[in-house]
Each structure stands twice: as C-alpha cells, then as structure tokens.
Design a protein around this motif. Sequence first.
Motif, PDB file in Angstrom:
ATOM      1  N   TYR A1407      -6.845  17.932 -12.221  1.00 57.19           N
ATOM      2  CA  TYR A1407      -7.137  17.903 -13.668  1.00 57.19           C
ATOM      3  C   TYR A1407      -6.629  16.557 -14.169  1.00 57.19           C
ATOM      4  O   TYR A1407      -5.439  16.263 -14.066  1.00 57.19           O
ATOM      5  CB  TYR A1407      -6.418  19.042 -14.388  1.00 57.19           C
ATOM      6  CG  TYR A1407      -6.651  19.009 -15.888  1.00 57.19           C
ATOM      7  CD1 TYR A1407      -7.858  19.441 -16.429  1.00 57.19           C
ATOM      8  CD2 TYR A1407      -5.679  18.526 -16.763  1.00 57.19           C
ATOM      9  CE1 TYR A1407      -8.086  19.394 -17.799  1.00 57.19           C
ATOM     10  CE2 TYR A1407      -5.900  18.481 -18.121  1.00 57.19           C
ATOM     11  CZ  TYR A1407      -7.107  18.916 -18.638  1.00 57.19           C
ATOM     12  OH  TYR A1407      -7.336  18.861 -19.993  1.00 57.19           O
ATOM     13  N   ASP A1451      -8.626  25.386 -17.654  1.00 59.56           N
ATOM     14  CA  ASP A1451      -8.919  26.385 -16.640  1.00 59.56           C
ATOM     15  C   ASP A1451      -8.644  25.760 -15.271  1.00 59.56           C
ATOM     16  O   ASP A1451      -9.246  24.754 -14.909  1.00 59.56           O
ATOM     17  CB  ASP A1451     -10.387  26.800 -16.768  1.00 59.56           C
ATOM     18  CG  ASP A1451     -10.736  27.885 -15.770  1.00 59.56           C
ATOM     19  OD1 ASP A1451     -10.428  27.727 -14.571  1.00 59.56           O
ATOM     20  OD2 ASP A1451     -11.337  28.882 -16.187  1.00 59.56           O
ATOM     21  N   MET A1453      -9.401  26.582 -12.326  1.00 56.75           N
ATOM     22  CA  MET A1453     -10.445  26.585 -11.319  1.00 56.75           C
ATOM     23  C   MET A1453     -11.564  25.609 -11.685  1.00 56.75           C
ATOM     24  O   MET A1453     -11.994  24.815 -10.867  1.00 56.75           O
ATOM     25  CB  MET A1453     -11.005  28.008 -11.147  1.00 56.75           C
ATOM     26  CG  MET A1453      -9.977  28.940 -10.540  1.00 56.75           C
ATOM     27  SD  MET A1453      -9.513  28.420  -8.865  1.00 56.75           S
ATOM     28  CE  MET A1453      -7.820  27.969  -9.018  1.00 56.75           C
ATOM     29  N   THR A1454     -12.040  25.656 -12.927  1.00 56.22           N
ATOM     30  CA  THR A1454     -13.158  24.779 -13.292  1.00 56.22           C
ATOM     31  C   THR A1454     -12.675  23.423 -13.786  1.00 56.22           C
ATOM     32  O   THR A1454     -13.464  22.512 -13.962  1.00 56.22           O
ATOM     33  CB  THR A1454     -13.970  25.410 -14.429  1.00 56.22           C
ATOM     34  OG1 THR A1454     -13.114  25.491 -15.577  1.00 56.22           O
ATOM     35  CG2 THR A1454     -14.433  26.805 -14.068  1.00 56.22           C
ATOM     36  N   LYS A1455     -11.382  23.286 -14.063  1.00 56.60           N
ATOM     37  CA  LYS A1455     -10.781  22.062 -14.637  1.00 56.60           C
ATOM     38  C   LYS A1455     -11.356  21.749 -16.016  1.00 56.60           C
ATOM     39  O   LYS A1455     -11.342  20.616 -16.460  1.00 56.60           O
ATOM     40  CB  LYS A1455     -10.981  20.829 -13.730  1.00 56.60           C
ATOM     41  CG  LYS A1455     -10.624  21.042 -12.286  1.00 56.60           C
ATOM     42  CD  LYS A1455      -9.158  21.294 -12.097  1.00 56.60           C
ATOM     43  CE  LYS A1455      -8.808  21.557 -10.652  1.00 56.60           C
ATOM     44  NZ  LYS A1455      -9.314  22.798 -10.108  1.00 56.60           N
ATOM     45  N   GLN A1456     -11.864  22.785 -16.670  1.00 60.80           N
ATOM     46  CA  GLN A1456     -12.436  22.544 -17.997  1.00 60.80           C
ATOM     47  C   GLN A1456     -11.338  22.627 -19.050  1.00 60.80           C
ATOM     48  O   GLN A1456     -10.490  23.516 -19.004  1.00 60.80           O
ATOM     49  CB  GLN A1456     -13.485  23.621 -18.268  1.00 60.80           C
ATOM     50  CG  GLN A1456     -14.318  23.307 -19.476  1.00 60.80           C
ATOM     51  CD  GLN A1456     -15.250  24.458 -19.779  1.00 60.80           C
ATOM     52  OE1 GLN A1456     -15.373  25.386 -18.993  1.00 60.80           O
ATOM     53  NE2 GLN A1456     -15.885  24.412 -20.924  1.00 60.80           N
TER      54      GLN A1456
END
Length: 1966
Positions: A1407, A1451, A1453-1456
């Motif tokens: 991230y 997040d 997992m999604t790095k959002q």
Amino acid sequence: MADRTAPNCHLRLEWVYGYRGHQCRNNLYYTAAKEIVYFVAGVGVVYNTREHKQKFYLGHNDDIISLALHPERVLVATGQVGKEPYICVWDSYTVQTVSILKDVHTHGVACLAFDLEGQCLVSVGLDSKNTICVWDWRRGKVLAVAPGHTDRIFDISWDLYQPSKLVSCGVKHIKFWSLCGNALTPKRGVFGKTGDLQTILCLACAKDEVTYSGALNGDIYVWKGINLMRTVQGAHGSGIFSMNVCEEGFATGGRDGCVRLWDLNFKPITVIDLRETDQGYKGLSVRSVCWRGDHILVGTQDSEIFEVVVHDRNKPFLIMQGHCEGELWALAVHPTKPLAMTGSDDRSVRLWSLIDHALIARCNMEEPIRCAAVSTDGIHLALGMKDGSFTVLRVRDMTEVVHIKDRKEAIHELKYSPDGAHLAVGSNDNSVDIYGVVQRYKKVGECIGSNSFITHMDWSTDSKYLQTNDGSGRRLFYRMPSGKEVTNREELKLVQWASWTCVLGPEVNGIWPKYSDINDINSVDANFNNQVLVTADDYGLVKLLRYPCVKKGAKFKKYLGHSAHITNARWSHDYQWVITIGGADHSVFQWKFVPERKSKEALHIVPQETLADSNSEESDSDQSDVPEMDSEIEQETQLTYRRQVYKEDLPQLKEQCKEKHRATAMKKRERAPGSGVKLHFIHGYRGYDCRSNLFYTQTGEIVYHVAAIGVVYNRQQNTQRFYMGHDDDILCLAIHPLKDFVATGQVGRDSSIHIWDTETLKPMSVLKGFHQLGVCALDFSADGKRLASVGLDDNHTIVLWDWRKGDKLSAMRGSKDKIFVVKINPYLPDKLITAGVKHMKFWHKAGGGLIGRKGNMGKTETMMCAVYGWSEEMVFSGTCTGDICIWRDMFLMKTVKAHDGPVFTVHALEKGFVTGGKDGIVALWDDTFERCLKTYAIKRAVLAPGSKGLLLEDNPSIRAISLGHGHILVGTKNGEILEVDKSGPITLLVQGHMEGEVWGLATHPHLPLCATVSDDRTLRIWDLSPSHCMLAVRKLRKGGRCCCFSPDGKALAVGLNDGSFLIVNADTLEDLVSFHHRKDSISDIRFSPGAGKYLAVASGDTFVDIYNVMSSKRVGVCKGCLNYITHLDWDKRGKLLQVNTGAKEQFFFEAPRGKRQTIPATEVEKIDWSTWTCVLGTYVEGIWPLVSEVTEVTAACLSNDRKVLATGDDLGYVKLFRYPVKGKYAKFKRYVAHSTHVTNVRWTHDDSLLVTVGGGDTCLMIWAHEPEGHREFKQCDSEESDIESEDDGGYDSDVTRENEINYTIKALSTNMRPMTGVKPHLQLKEPSVDERPPVSRALPQPEKLQTNNVGKKKRPIEDLGLELVFGYRGNDCRNNVHYLNEGADIIYHTASVGIVLNLTTSCQSFYVEHSDDILCLTINQHPKFPNVVATGQVGDTGDMSATSPSIHVWDAMTKQTLSVLRCFHSGGVCSVSFSATGKLLLSVGLDPEHTVTIWKWQEGAKVASRIGHTQRIFVAEFRPDSDTHFVSVGIKHVRFWTLAGRALLSKKGVLSSIEDARMQTMLSVAFGANNLTFTGTISGDVCVWKEHILVRIVAKAHTGPVFTMYTTLRDGLIVTGGKERPSKEGGALKLWDQELKRCRAFRLETGQIIDCVRSVCRGKGKILVGTRNAEIIEVGEKNAACNILVNGHMDGPIWGLGTHPSRDVFLSAAEDGTVRLWDIPEKKMLNKVNLGHPARTISYSPEGDMVAIGMKNGEFIILLVASLKIWGKKRDRRSPIQDIRFSPNSCYLAVGSTESAVDFYDLTLGPQLNRINCCRDIPSFVMQMDFSADSTYVQISTGAYKRLVYEVPSGKQVTEQSHIDRITWATWTSVLGDEVIGIWSRNTDKADVTCACVSHSGLNIVTGDDFGMVKLFDFPCPEKFAKHKRFLGHSAHLTNVRFTNGDRFVVSAGGDDRSLFVWRCVHAPH
C-alpha cells in the motif's frame, strides 16, 4: 411631545437596475422556471423577462461576489464578502433561505459549485490560503477543508462523471482534487511541453477525465487526467472569462466581446461577436455566459445582460443595464414625471422610467459626473462634473445648452430655485455660485462663507434663501441671488424650505446617533406630505424616520440591499417611490413607499426575509414609554459571571508554575490522607438569578441545581444524589420530555452543556466549543432529539444541537441584549423563540444558521419567560410588567394582566397554564388566558407541619414552577423549594441562604448542628442529622461574616459587617448582649476553650478585641497587625491567640491583655492548639498550591483527631491533607462541588461530617467523612494531586529513544552528508577549448560506459515497479504487526509502505498511498469490516494541507483507500485504534498537546478531540467491547476516557489504593472482563485497574519494559512482550490467562543477548512477534517453535550496497555492524555476518568470489564468498571508509575515506594488503568511486560537489577535459559530472542527490536523494532539470542504489528507514 417611535409606514424594494459584472464571473443563469438569476450589490435578483418582474433575496449583509445554481435549477447558492462571510442557499422561486453556511471562510467567498447530485457544495475563500471547503449544505456541515493555493483561485468545478473529484484553477495553476474521508488531496496539472504555464480563468469538466479550461491568453487548454493534452489556440482574442456546459456542448465568453459555442467534443459550432451587433460597443467584455436550448444569456463587464437567440444571433436583446465601473453619485428626479436621472464616474448620464422599470435614454459626457438637478419646469438637466465644470442639457433630446467651468474642484451639489430663475452650484472649492437661468446661465452671485467643501443645499419656497451644509459640519444661510451670508438668525424664523436634503439642522437631529459626531450619512430627503424622512449612509442602510425628528437617536426602520456606501436618496415627484444609488455597487434601487393605512392591510403578507431587523436596536435610550426596570431584573441583567481565572486555565497555569518550582517539586512530598469525604447533602437552590430550573423526574424525584452540582432530591427519604460533572456554576437546567434526562449549562471560558441521566447520574453527552463565558438558557425539543442553548457572550449566540451525536446543527448571533429564555416549537422542531431584555424573536433553522425576526409589539418590553401554546403558531410570554403577551406567529394579539411585578415563570399544562411572579403568587389559567382558575399565595400560615424548614418571608418572588404527581413545585428567589398541594397546604422541601455571600460557619461543640451567617442578613441554625432541615432563622440588621458557639453550646456569637457583634441564645436566637466598637466588618470571632471565659473578636481594621464574657467588658486589644485579620485560633489553655492577616502574616498574642509575643517556629509546633483554622505556618505550608498567585486558600480546619486538615480555596475546591502538612505542595484529595470560592470549612464535633460553605453559591454542603479502611469506590472519588509524582517514571534506553525521536518530514529533509560548495546545477560551466566542429573527421567519441553482459539489443528501461521490501519498523514503533485472513497473511510497515506478506507464497503486496513515514498501524477486528487497516503517518503542521499528518484507512487485500483523515496532530500520528463496532477510529498525535481524537472514519468526520497529556502518549486503545471507552498510556500517564456525545471526559488512574504505588511510565495496554484494564510499565510490572482504580500489581511480568500487550477477543487470553534476556524460565514473550495471574513464557531463538519485543499478535495457535531488531517471528503455542518470517537491519543507515555480478543476490552493510546477503528470487535473507563494527560500504569483486567491506572505524576487510572466511584486513585510516572498489581486472582495490584520500592496494601481492599509492589534493571527503573499463583511471565524486579523475595506480590527477571525455568507464555511480547534471532538481537547496547508478546497458541512470525519492533518468543527461519518473516509498535520505546484473532489478537502500527496496525494471519493447 413629538412621537418617538419609528414611523408606521415602510418601504418595499420594487426594482434594482444593474448587474454585477465587474470582478465577478459566471454569475448569471436560467432557473428551471426560465427566470434569470443574478446578483447586484448585496441582493440576489430573480428576473422574469416575460412578465418583466423582479424578486429579491435579501439574506446577505454585504456584497455578493459568487453564485452557483443547483443542478435542479431551483436552488441558488450565493457567497459574500466580509470579515465573517457566509454562504446562503436559497430558493429562487420563494426567495427564502434554505440554508446558511458559515464559520469557515474569512474575507469573502470567491467561487461556489454544486456537485452533480446537488448534495455537496464546494466553496473557495478569499483568504491568503484560498481555503477550499466542501459542505453538506443541507445540514450546514463541513465535510472537508484544505488550503487551496498560495495565489487567487478563479474557478472550481466538480467532475460531473467521477464522484468526489474536483478541479480548481487560478493564477498560474490548475489543480485536480480528490475527496476521500475528510481529506482534499490536490495534484497539480502538468503543463509540460504542450502549453505555457499560465493563469487559467475558468473550466468545465467532461467525461473520461477530460477537463476544458480557458486561459488568460485566449487559448483553451484541454486536460486528460492531470496532463495537458492539447490546446485550442486563439479560441478568443484575449482572456476567457466564462465557460458554461449544457446538454448541447460548451459556451465560452471572453474579454474580446465574443461568445463561442462548441459541441461536446469541443469542435467549434458558431461565434457571436457582441461588439459588432447593434447594441455593441468597443471594449465590450463578456464576464458570464449561460446556454440553454436556443437561448444564450450574456453578462458584461459594464453591467448589461444580453439575451441572444441562437438562430437570430445578430440581434441580441438588451434586457438589463446599469452603470459601469466607477462611483455613482449623481441622482435627480423629474419634477412632474416618474423619471429619475443618474450620472456616474463612467461619464454616462442615464434616464430611467420608474413605471416601465427601464432605461429610456443615455448620453456620454466628457467628464465623470458627480451631481445632477432638473429645472422646475422639467426642461433642463444640469450636471456637475468632477473637474469643476457643469453642463446643462435639454431633457428632451439630451443636447447641450451650456458648458461652464468656473471652478477647479469637483461640483458636488447643484439645485434649481423653486421659481426656476436660478441655479445654485456648490463645489469642493468651498463656495456656491449662483447662475441666472434666463441669462444663459450667467454668474450672478457667489456664497463664500464655508471653509470646507459644500455637501448639501436647499432653497426656500420663495427662492429668497439658500441653506448649505459643508464638510466641516457647519450649516450656513445666504440671501439670494446675491449670495450674502445671513448672520441674523431671526429673519430665518419664518422661512419655509422647498425641499429638505440637508443632514444638519434641528429638524433632522434624530438622524444622528446619540453620542457620535460621525458624518457618515450621505444623503437625506424629506417627504413633507407623509412626514417621513429617508436617509442613506456609508453602511448600505436606507432608513426611514419621522420628520421632523428633533432629538438625537430617533427610532427608525432600516432596509438592507446596497452593500457599501449609498451616495444619494431621493423621493420621486409624487412621493410614490424612493430612489437610492450605491457608490461602489453602482446600482440604482427603486423602493415602493407603503404609507401607514396601507401597511395595516399588508400585515398578512410574509415580511421580506432579512437578517437585520427593520426595527432598530440602536436607539433605545429615550423612549418615553418604557417602564422603569424592575430591581430584580436590573440586578440580573448586570450579572456577567466573568471569572478572573477559569478552571480550564489551571493545566496551563500549573505547567507555567511547574517550571518555576521544578526544584522544590523534586523533594519528597507528603502523601495524601487515607480517609476521604463524600458529598452527602446540600442546603441551597439557585433561585436568585435563574428561572424555570426545577422539575419532577420520571420517578417522582425532584431535580434542580445549585453551585456546580445537579441535585436529584428524593422527597420521601429526604436524601440527595448528585451529578458532579460540572466544574463551575450551573446557570440553567432543562428536562427531557421523557423526564429521565436533564441538560445543564455552566459558566466557563469555553462553557459546556452536560446532558445526564437522573437515575445513573452519568453524562450521556457533553456539548462544548460554541459558548463563551457561560450558557444561560436551554430547551429540549418535543421529540427530545434536539437541544437549543443560548450563550452569555456579547451576541448571546444561539445554538441548535443534535445532542446525542454532539453535533451543532445551526448557530446564530441571538441579540445584543440578554436572552432569558429559549424554547423550541413543540410542533415544528425547526422553529424556536428567544425572549429577553427588550425583545422577543422568532427563529427558524436554515442549514447551519438560524434566521430571526423580531416580534411586532408596539413598545419593546423585556420578556422574562415564554412558552408555546396549543398550536404551532401560538406563543405566550410573560413580561417584566406583569402582563402575559399572546402571540400568533410573530404578531402580538393581546396582553393579559397576570401579576403585580414581573412574571418570572410560565408553564404549559395539557389544558391551561400556570404562572408565577415576583408577587409570590402561583396562578392557574385556562388555555386561552381568559380566566384565572385559582391562585395560591406562598405564606407562612399555610406551611404544612412536615416542612423541612421555615419560610423566611411571605410571598417570596417565584422563579420556577413545575407540575407533576398531583403537586405544584415552586422555587423562590430566596432559595426555597416548596411543594404546593392542589388543595392548598405547602410543604417546604429544601432551602438555603438567599443571594449574598455566605462566610460565617460554626459547628456545635456536642450536637449535630451548625450555624451559618450570611450577607443576606440572616443567622440560621441547621440540623445535620438525617432530618436535614433549617431549625431556626433570625433576621439581622446587617449581614454577618463569622459566628461561633460557646464551649457549652448555649450561646452563639455573631460578628456583623458594620463592626458590631452580638451574643445570642443558641436555642431561641434572642439577643443576650451586643457591642459596636469597630467600623470595619468583624472577620472572625472565637470563645476561649474550656469555660469560654473570653471572647476574641477580630475585625477588618487590624485589631483583635478580647472581651470577658461574664462581665461583658472589653479587657484587651491585640495591636500590631498591618492588614485585615482573616483567621483566629486559641490554644488549649485559653492563654494564647494565633492570628493570620490578609498580608499572609502570622502573629501571636497573649490573652487577656493582648500583648504581642514572638515565638520561634520550633516552639510553635509544641503548642497545643484548641482549634486549627489558620492557613499559615510550617505545619500547613503544603496546603498552598502551585498556582497560589491566582488562588488563595481561604479556610482550613483540622479534624478533632488531628489527622486530617480540610481546606477551601478560591477556585471552589475542598481539599483534604494529611496533618501536619510540612514541605511544599503536599499531595491531597480534592473535591469539586462549590462553584467559585469556598469561604469556610468545619468538622463536626465527632469528625463524622465536614461542613463547607460557598461564597457566591450560597450553599451549605455537608460531606460524610469516610475513614481510612472504608472504600467502596465511588464515581466521584477525588482527583489526585496537582504535580505528577516527582519520581521519574523509570528509565529505559529504548523508551527514551522512542520518546525523544524527532521524525523528519521528507519534504523538509536536509542533506545527510556534510556537503560544502556550490551545487552542480548552479555551477557555471567554463566552455572547453576545443569545441569540435559539427562535422568532425576525428575519431567518434568512445562510449561513456562499457556495456557488457547485456544481450545484443540494448533496451532502455521505462518504469520501475516495487517487487520486494526487506525491512520492518520495529525500533521505534509498536503494535504494528498483525494477522489477516485467519493467519494466511501478515501485515506490517516500514518507511511509508504498508506491506501485506502472504505466508505460503512469501509474496509481498504494497500500500503506497502514504506521502511520508508510517508510524502506526491497526486492523479493524469487527467482522463487518474484514481486512480494514488504518495507518497513521508523520506530517508537518496540522494545517490540513497535503503535508499535514494523516491517517489512511484501506483494504489490505485490494489496497483500495477507503478514507483519508487529515488531522491537526502536528508532527504525526503515533497511535490508532478501532472501536468495538469498527465504526470509530481513535488517533493520538505527536503534537505538543498529544491530542486525542475520535473519528467516524467512513465519513471522514471528526467526532471529538481533546488535549491528551503534557508528555508523550505511546498508545491509546478502545476497550474491545466498547465504542465509548478507551485508555491512553504514556510517560507517567494512564487515563481512562469516555466519549459523551462530542466530548471526551477522562479520569487519571488513581494509585492511592495500593500502598507505595507510584506512577510509572506506562507503555502498553490490554483489557479483561468486568472493566479490568492492564497496563504494562517501564519497570516490567503490569498494573491491573478496575474502572480507574489500581487494584493489583503483577510485579516483574518481564524483567525489562513491557512494550506491547495484545488482548485476544476469542478467548480473552493476553500476550505480553517485553525486553529481557532469554533464560531457562523466562523470555521476552509470555501468554497469560484472562486475569493475568498465570503465564507461559516463550524463548525467541534469535541468538540475541537481549530480546526486545515491540509488537505481538495472536492467531490460531500461533503468536506473531515483531522485535526491536526488525525481525518478525511466528511462534507456535504448542511446540514453542520459532519461525523467522521477516528480517531487516536493526539500525541504520544502510550505507553499503553491492550487487552480485552474475546472480540475483545482493549484499548490504549497515550501521548495525552486520553484512547481510539477500536473495531476490527466494525473497529472503540467505546469510548474515556480524562484524562487530558499523559498516559503511561493500563491493563484490568482478568474478563475484570476493567481497570487500569498508568500516566506520577506517578498517576494511576482504572476505571469500564461498567460505565467508576473512582473506585479509587492514586499517590505514582512522575515519570512515566511504567507498571501496575492485578494479575491473581484479588487480587493484581502491579505498576512499572521509580523510579526503583514496588508497590503492595491489591484490596480486596477496593478503598482506600493502598500500601502493594514494590520490592527494582531494578537496573534501570521498563519496563515490568508479574505475575506467581498462582499470587505468578512477573517477571520484567528493563532498565539495567536485568530480575528479586520477590515474591508477600512480594517483596522479588528470585535469585535461578532452582527455577525460575520452575515457570509457566500467561503472558510473557518481552524482557529479556534466553527463549527469540533469539529475539535480530545482528544489535541492537544502538537500542533495545522494547516490546514483547507471544501468549496465548504459541507457538509464537511477538516483536516490535526501527526500527519499528514487528517480529514473535517461543517460547521459547533460541538460539541466531533465525529465524523469519518480518512485516513492523510502523515508528521507536514500544512501545507495544499484542495478542488479542484466538490469533486471534496482535495489535501493534507505538511511532513515533501514530498509532495502527491490524494484522490478520494466524495459521498453523492441
């Protein structure tokens, strides 16, 4: 007597001529109803072209400068200028306000824009930072704020296709913003090579991230994303001011007068040149365009509005015109027709039709026009010019008659005489010239009496006299036409004036305020017919007054609209209209005059909404018909409740004092006493200055307030319970409709409102931050959701709250006069009323503001109470004269006489009302106030036998009434609470003293009684036994300050304020004797002990008189004191008196003669005192607090067992000390209940009770004494003492480092190496001698770089991608390693990167949105938010800009990114924690206050914030089961916090329950069931807390500091991690049961001498550990097996980096004394060697079989790679080796050091390593070295920014440039040289490029710098500031960067972050 009221007629705005085109753009639109909306001056205008009608929005109070239309095209937002400008959102149909947005911007609101849905509004301020603010406009709430730009912003727009994206543009910039959480993050538009950087004036967004913008040079710039894609050149001839989007495409308007239409792809459709049309003119400039269908609206710079129909585009309609730029001063009205003429500095004169509302003629003159007049016959128009000339025109055709110039200065006023024969012309040359009209304007006279410029003139009706006013305020008269001055005023007596436009003279005295001599009234005109006067002033107010108005300060009606100064005002010829003109806003306003008879009929019309009242507030003084003010109300309005010092100021004061008293604070201080007290009962009720503050609760208890306490009284049991959350006087109380919650408001600098539960006495919510000084009125809404409050500040601010959330919904200034009551409409919670001194106002909510209108009453009365009736529009209010006013909406319907004297309280019942007044009568009424059903008089005669006291007088003033449970509850001004039975009997429940300070207090020698005496002139005896009542009361002639019982309890002595004293019978209170020997008040009085033979009487005039009680004679006088006497005590024998004075002196006198004795301090201690109430002496020196400059200890009393000393002080604290109190600043227990000062404290005879009296709060408080062993912990257990203990909290090097670390902000970092000299890009290059001709026959230049081991085709590298990071931030961060996905992944961080590591594949993902170092990390454990992570970073100041510290929620997992929270934690965010539901996030800052903040992270909204602690807080965590409770720990600090609404309440941990426990530095926190909290300390102990009380200590849970604790939610087990040596039994990691009683230790097999665990986390059967040494280890719970998952260098910087010549492995060498071998494909550390010394540089030999390492101590070592054995080592230097290199042919080793030298060693001679040569004359230390491909040269870059070349091995310098240019280098790692000048960027003034490396292909170079950036350039890059790509992730200071073999990867090494980043190279395709 002339009428003093304001006139009854009024004005209504009918038309505004003009449009604001100057300095504004994009301010003209079609609404949905096809009307046109725009603004002029301070008015929003909605113009209907078809019906030719205007509607006006008048909600602003200054110039409007910006406008935006809601996407549905009905609502309009307008922004204004001003010191506190606000934005109004209003309905263009009804022109009523929908919402007011305020309190963010200063100076003005420059731009506005709605988003696509119309939910959000963005605004830009005019302040220096051009602040951008995003609003939820319906709620009036700010969603995000950020500094916009350093220069002006001209336009802002939402991206209509991507939500939460915006674009702003302005002076030399365009910025693309994204909104996430509360953060607005900008990216600057990149102009690049496509277009010049220039000012962008307007913009429009299209789809696919395309933005069109209009530039200053007339081009249109087209953006894609943030990059300039193309330009449309010459779209306009010059600046494009406006751009408008519609369904068909875009319209642009420019300074060139053209409007262009473009289709949706920005292809041109057509152009309309307005200059060429019929109405056009040269210089026409378009400021605003709006395209709808086939109509286009155009607004111009010169205040015109055109409407163009597309198919007939050559004929635009001119639908509105006004004057252009320049002041507008001239105004004249036609004598017979409805016409007005205006002339302005724009040199035009314009003729307006008042009936058609249109311009009918205009004519341009040569000069600016300053005044105008029309002749009496209406034929001539005279114009006075600015240059001193005047011109006369024919009105008919505007042709010139004459032009005369007799003066040099401007003509300011001219007037024709009524007979039409003469024209008087007044100029700024101080004179008036008279011209004959018929003689072709020949000059016939001259008036020269003034010594200042002429401002106004009027003729008499017979044309024989002229009066003038001039600038110096003189009024003169002249005879006409000669111009001779009239000095004899007699002849003027009968003169009648034809007009009155003068501002001076007796007839118009009233236009001036009372006490000022300002000349800011510019114009006056009298309407003789209707006897009214209109005035115009500099503040934009039009006022209507009666004419004549003789007395100054007359009443008026005022009208807003013009923004700044109004220059002129005139009545039309038939008095139908008033015309006013604005100077700066150059607009013409036409007002319709509504005379009196009409205004009666107009009452049913909704009054035009304005924020100012039309009935003036300014002029109350001499209204003849105002009744005198009631004495009680008078008294109350004068109370200000200001404090010298507020309790909120104490922490700061303490800090300041601490600095001074550091030394004494280090001494051992006396500990606090073991016993405590608990508040038991209070005699008192605050009735003297508060009203309606007494109610029944749900359960039938009674709630009221007194001092700082909310009291819940149970009348069956006669007991009280207390809410003690306030710390100063409570001034108001309101009860929730369900009668279970109560709201109370207090005095304070930032005063708070508490909403609390009457059952549990816990606060539900605390509201702060809006009221200064205090809160004086409160009311709940009928649904109980809202609360209204009124402050005591000068504007009596009204705030409407959503109290549970703690949100402020709306606020507005209430009134200048005091407000007594606020009530929310029970039917419509958006409406409320306020009532108070001389006003009654009706309010309704509009967004973040409130709009108020004054009630229409004939005369202004003071309202004391108000209540809503049986329908939403009925209101009943009680006045100060005893009437009840009945209102419908805002109109007074009728009044009913209800009481004699003021009506103080009114209460609404189901059917009817009950009122109470000063006359002491309670009256019941029917529901219309037609009939009074019943009255109850409050009299002693009807007092029931069960009363708890006595009524002091009949008919006391009634201040509060409440009904319930079959009774009427009544509170009186005298402090009594009574219950009236419906059938008549009255029971007295509680009482206290009346208004006045209470000082005198005495307890009975052997009974549970006490006596008090007060300034209210009463002496009272109270029963302290459970019956709690007043037994007797006696009125005195004067107030008293002291009293005392005789030793046998039969007599009571009372000292009075006039210097007399009495002795009365203690039972009957009848006089025994009285004396009057002194003038000043008696301050203390004491019987001698034993038989009570003597009485000592101390007075304010410095004497103590001694009387013999039996003989009633004075027997002695004690003299010698210098100041008034404050305290007296006898010794046990009755022979010695101890005296304290106001000057802090202590004296001793002998009785009975009063001889003064000097007694040494040592002896004083031996004396046996009968009582101790003194506050001076060594025995009590510890009672004086740190802040004794601002607070006095006023009283003390020693318990009879001589163990506990109680004191009272000026701040309202009661404190208990352990006696004797020796040594300064003793520890104590302190209790807050009294509000201001505690005047006296006394123990009862058996020490069971402590009795205290408060000065101003009139209370007598009874405290139960709880002896030592007796300990159920109460919520109100005392607060601990002031100074934190002087014991340091313990020491540990790791803790100290973490506490003192200064985090560098990357953007501000400075150079890491101590460089000197001029930076490369600033050095001047000498031209080389042999510049070759372009076509050269010489040999081609050799390659710069040998390009070996790269395939046949060389491909440049296009990009880098982060592949791997080796490193973990464990040495100064904690609790930052967590499991994710049931233990499949782990998450941690280093530098500014969050890393998710998959344990099965060991792949990392990153991230990378943080802009600077991450300091803390937490995961959300709620199942609703799986894998949600919060990380907090370092930042600069908390100014909400992009460098502010921020928290990212993302997040894993999604790095959002889910939300970004910008915070005010300057410095950085050091701890984050999610709440139990996962919706709240807690953060702690590194700022000096260590602020604690709670966020709703999904909305980005800050819920609450508070100063945390003066020193560092390390961790704050929510309780795992709570959203409101959390604990913070830090340096000598543990605090237990509760979130109540928006307020954070906290309690310090209380240690005193455990003997000798001391406050240590706390490092970590964990939680157990039943409110248990565990904190880990620096000493290795763990403290166990129940609530906030320490209950147990787990000694030495670890041998060193307990750095981290983890609470497992699943099973409640707790993991702790600390610092300790591994041993058989113990380890640095332990797993405990839920209570922390049993544990199991684990050993970490790291091979370290001391393990230091910084982070722990527990998954399924596994424990995850992060260590100080940058390892992350997984430990199995069953088998205790350790698996190291992550390795890193533990200390940095990592200086050395070496990549293997043929494999994807590399070596790193660092400050921590290790060399580590890393494998890129295997993603792990293969090996590590401990060198024992910090290493600085490392290099592989060309074959990869040997490694050379340079050390910090000057030594270097050569290892064999295969065996890791040392091949050779040598130390020829004493300072660090900076670089070490093998020559390409493996013959030589070059060693560069800080000693400005490079040594050469010949390796062929074997391992003894003899130096064969060295390079001299190096100007500074060596940074990097590179060999040439043939091993014969070496290039050296040095710390003086110089690059040198030497021969190898001779060490001779090569200086000839042409020679150097021909060398081919084997490697290039130098940051210096012409070939790489382009790698130095513009902003490296304080920082450097630190390292570089050219790729093996020779086509690229990567660099690292002090800002932590990795950059990729083409090689060579000889042009300055070359283009590049930049890659972020490292912290500040990169130390080294290298390509691996085959250019597959780049490795970069971090200085500050101790991490290694591996970047994958992306090669360009073939």
